[in-house]
Enzyme design. Structure first.
Site, PDB file in Angstrom:
ATOM      1  N   GLU A   1      -1.287   2.696  11.063  1.00  0.00           N
ATOM      2  CA  GLU A   1      -1.535   1.557  12.066  1.00  0.00           C
ATOM      3  C   GLU A   1      -0.352   1.314  12.951  1.00  0.00           C
ATOM      4  OE1 GLU A   1      -1.580   1.396   8.465  1.00  0.00           O
ATOM      5  OE2 GLU A   1       0.193   0.155   7.734  1.00  0.00           O
TER       6      GLU A   1
ATOM      7  N   ASP B   1      -6.825   2.599   1.420  1.00  0.00           N
ATOM      8  CA  ASP B   1      -5.931   2.761   2.601  1.00  0.00           C
ATOM      9  C   ASP B   1      -4.771   3.817   2.546  1.00  0.00           C
ATOM     10  OD1 ASP B   1      -3.687   0.786   4.715  1.00  0.00           O
ATOM     11  OD2 ASP B   1      -5.145   2.327   5.338  1.00  0.00           O
ATOM     12  N   ASN B   2      -4.450   4.366   3.522  1.00  0.00           N
ATOM     13  CA  ASN B   2      -3.138   5.467   3.441  1.00  0.00           C
ATOM     14  C   ASN B   2      -3.299   6.585   2.387  1.00  0.00           C
ATOM     15  OD1 ASN B   2      -2.083   2.052   2.871  1.00  0.00           O
ATOM     16  ND2 ASN B   2      -1.478   3.211   4.829  1.00  0.00           N
TER      17      ASN B   2
ATOM     18  N   LYS C   1       1.240   2.707  -3.742  1.00  0.00           N
ATOM     19  CA  LYS C   1       0.110   4.084  -3.509  1.00  0.00           C
ATOM     20  C   LYS C   1       0.311   4.595  -4.872  1.00  0.00           C
ATOM     21  CE  LYS C   1       0.144   2.404   0.363  1.00  0.00           C
ATOM     22  NZ  LYS C   1      -1.028   1.407   0.473  1.00  0.00           N
TER      23      LYS C   1
ATOM     24  N   ASP D   1      -4.730  -1.129  -1.417  1.00  0.00           N
ATOM     25  CA  ASP D   1      -3.766  -1.268  -0.319  1.00  0.00           C
ATOM     26  C   ASP D   1      -2.514  -1.685  -0.762  1.00  0.00           C
ATOM     27  OD1 ASP D   1      -3.326  -2.627   3.059  1.00  0.00           O
ATOM     28  OD2 ASP D   1      -2.736  -0.560   2.212  1.00  0.00           O
TER      29      ASP D   1
HETATM   30  O1  LIG Z   1       3.547   0.999   1.065  1.00  0.00           O
HETATM   31  C1  LIG Z   1       2.450   0.707   1.660  1.00  0.00           C
HETATM   32  N1  LIG Z   1       1.613  -0.428   1.164  1.00  0.00           N
HETATM   33  C2  LIG Z   1       2.084  -1.011  -0.310  1.00  0.00           C
HETATM   34  C3  LIG Z   1       1.795  -2.586  -0.333  1.00  0.00           C
HETATM   35  C4  LIG Z   1       2.170  -3.269  -1.142  1.00  0.00           C
HETATM   36  C5  LIG Z   1       1.888  -4.669  -1.305  1.00  0.00           C
HETATM   37  O2  LIG Z   1       1.270  -4.783  -2.496  1.00  0.00           O
HETATM   38  C6  LIG Z   1       1.759  -5.779  -3.263  1.00  0.00           C
HETATM   39  N2  LIG Z   1       1.692  -5.101  -4.539  1.00  0.00           N
HETATM   40  C7  LIG Z   1       1.658  -3.727  -5.024  1.00  0.00           C
HETATM   41  N3  LIG Z   1       1.491  -3.353  -6.091  1.00  0.00           N
HETATM   42  C8  LIG Z   1       0.868  -4.506  -6.515  1.00  0.00           C
HETATM   43  C9  LIG Z   1       0.574  -4.813  -7.953  1.00  0.00           C
HETATM   44  N4  LIG Z   1      -0.285  -5.817  -8.120  1.00  0.00           N
HETATM   45  C10 LIG Z   1      -0.147  -6.970  -6.972  1.00  0.00           C
HETATM   46  N5  LIG Z   1       0.365  -6.734  -5.901  1.00  0.00           N
HETATM   47  C11 LIG Z   1       0.888  -5.517  -5.592  1.00  0.00           C
HETATM   48  C12 LIG Z   1       3.249  -5.548  -2.777  1.00  0.00           C
HETATM   49  O3  LIG Z   1       3.870  -6.775  -3.536  1.00  0.00           O
HETATM   50  C13 LIG Z   1       3.013  -5.375  -1.423  1.00  0.00           C
HETATM   51  O4  LIG Z   1       2.654  -6.863  -0.788  1.00  0.00           O
HETATM   52  C14 LIG Z   1       2.333   0.926   2.964  1.00  0.00           C
HETATM   53  C15 LIG Z   1       3.027   1.792   3.638  1.00  0.00           C
HETATM   54  C16 LIG Z   1       2.736   2.319   4.772  1.00  0.00           C
HETATM   55  N6  LIG Z   1       3.797   3.185   5.636  1.00  0.00           N
HETATM   56  O5  LIG Z   1       3.455   3.555   6.597  1.00  0.00           O
HETATM   57  O6  LIG Z   1       4.982   3.061   5.031  1.00  0.00           O
HETATM   58  C17 LIG Z   1       1.574   1.956   5.599  1.00  0.00           C
HETATM   59  C18 LIG Z   1       0.747   0.950   4.735  1.00  0.00           C
HETATM   60  O7  LIG Z   1      -0.623   0.746   5.342  1.00  0.00           O
HETATM   61  C19 LIG Z   1       0.911   0.697   3.554  1.00  0.00           C
HETATM   62  O8  LIG Z   1      -0.004  -0.001   2.971  1.00  0.00           O
HETATM   63 MG   LIG Z   2      -1.725   0.257   3.904  1.00  0.00          MG
END
Ligand SMILES: O=C(NC/C=C/[C@H]1O[C@@H](n2cnc3cncnc32)[C@H](O)[C@@H]1O)c1cc([N+](=O)[O-])cc(O)c1O
Ligand SMILES: [Mg+2]
Length: 227
Positions: free
Chosen positions: A212, A182-183, A157, A154
């Site tokens: 969500e 997810d997603n 992406k 999650d």
């Molecule tokens: O962009 C989305 N999720 C990205 C989530 C990112 C999270 O993971 C961490 N991260 C990233 N690479 C990492 C590598 N290593 C550790 N943490 C990391 C980031 O610091 C953030 O806390 C998203 C977007 C939508 N949306 O509707 O736009 C809906 C969703 O459900 C989503 O999950």
């Molecule tokens: Mg997500």
């Protein structure tokens, strides 16, 4: 300076949720995201699918990529028997700080073991600050993990596919390991989806749902590693 959305979400939990009650923390976050501020938690609808897969797998080792505020960490951890190793990776220190407090507020901090990546001392909370690309190769060395029974993807992406390949290369997947992503529709993970749906090494299934707190289509892809 203005607070951040994760800080406002944490404040809502501290104000409205029952301390030590994971379900109340989950419901409070879902209410906050539906009625105050949308946030990118997996949410209640997809969360129910996540719950059913976690219960079905009942993993003894689990990995979550992208902790964010810890919503899905709490969802997963509340279903795990004590002694399970749930490692959740988050490289943004501000998000990790909020997630740690949300995990502790839910009373799951002892169930969700974390090892720091400073290599100096191992403080046992299950939230590791660091990038998945750097940490995945260190799973055996840092956490004594041989393979993961369950992985929840999650995070960014465009990291799903490279990190899945890294898990394979590091032999952290075994025959029957489950990846739940997810997603896969919104925002979408086309390269990952193409890979797990066409690789002979995976058996994949799509669980249709909604993004969500919205009516937009999204879903979870469950992929079994065939070894
Ligand atoms: O962009 C989305 N999720 C990205 C989530 C990112 C999270 O993971 C961490 N991260 C990233 N690479 C990492 C590598 N290593 C550790 N943490 C990391 C980031 O610091 C953030 O806390 C998203 C977007 C939508 N949306 O509707 O736009 C809906 C969703 O459900 C989503 O999950
Ligand atoms: Mg997500």
């Amino acid at each position: 300076t203005r607070s951040t959305r994760p800080q406002r979400l944490l404040r809502a939990v501290q104000k409205k949720a029952i301390k030590g009650d994971p379900q109340s923390v989950i419901s409070t976050i879902d209410y906050f995201c539906r009625h105050s501020e949308w946030a990118m938690n997996v949410g209640d609808e997809k969360g129910a699918i996540l719950d059913s897969v976690v219960c079905e797998v009942s993993p003894s080792t689990a990995l979550e990529l992208g902790t964010y505020c810890g919503y899905s960490t709490v969802r997963i951890a509340r279903l795990l028997p004590p002694g399970t190793k749930l490692i959740t990776l988050e490289f943004n220190p501000d998000y990790a700080a909020v997630a740690r407090q949300i995990i502790e507020y839910s009373g799951l901090q002892d169930k969700v073991r974390v090892l720091w990546t400073d290599g100096v001392n191992h403080i046992y909370i299950c939230l590791v600050e660091g990038a998945s690309g750097d940490l995945i190769p260190k799973m055996q060395e840092l956490f004594g993990i041989k393979t993961f029974d369950f992985v929840f993807l999650d995070h960014w992406k465009d990291r799903y596919l490279p990190d899945t390949k890294l898990l394979e290369e590091c032999q952290l997947l075994r025959k029957g390991s489950i990846l739940l992503a997810d997603n896969v529709i919104c925002p979408g993970t086309p390269d990952y989806l193409e890979y797990v749906r066409n690789s002979p090494r995976y058996e994949s299934k799509y669980f249709k749902s909604h993004l969500e707190y919205t009516k937009v289509e999204d879903g979870l892809e469950k992929s079994v590693f065939l070894g």
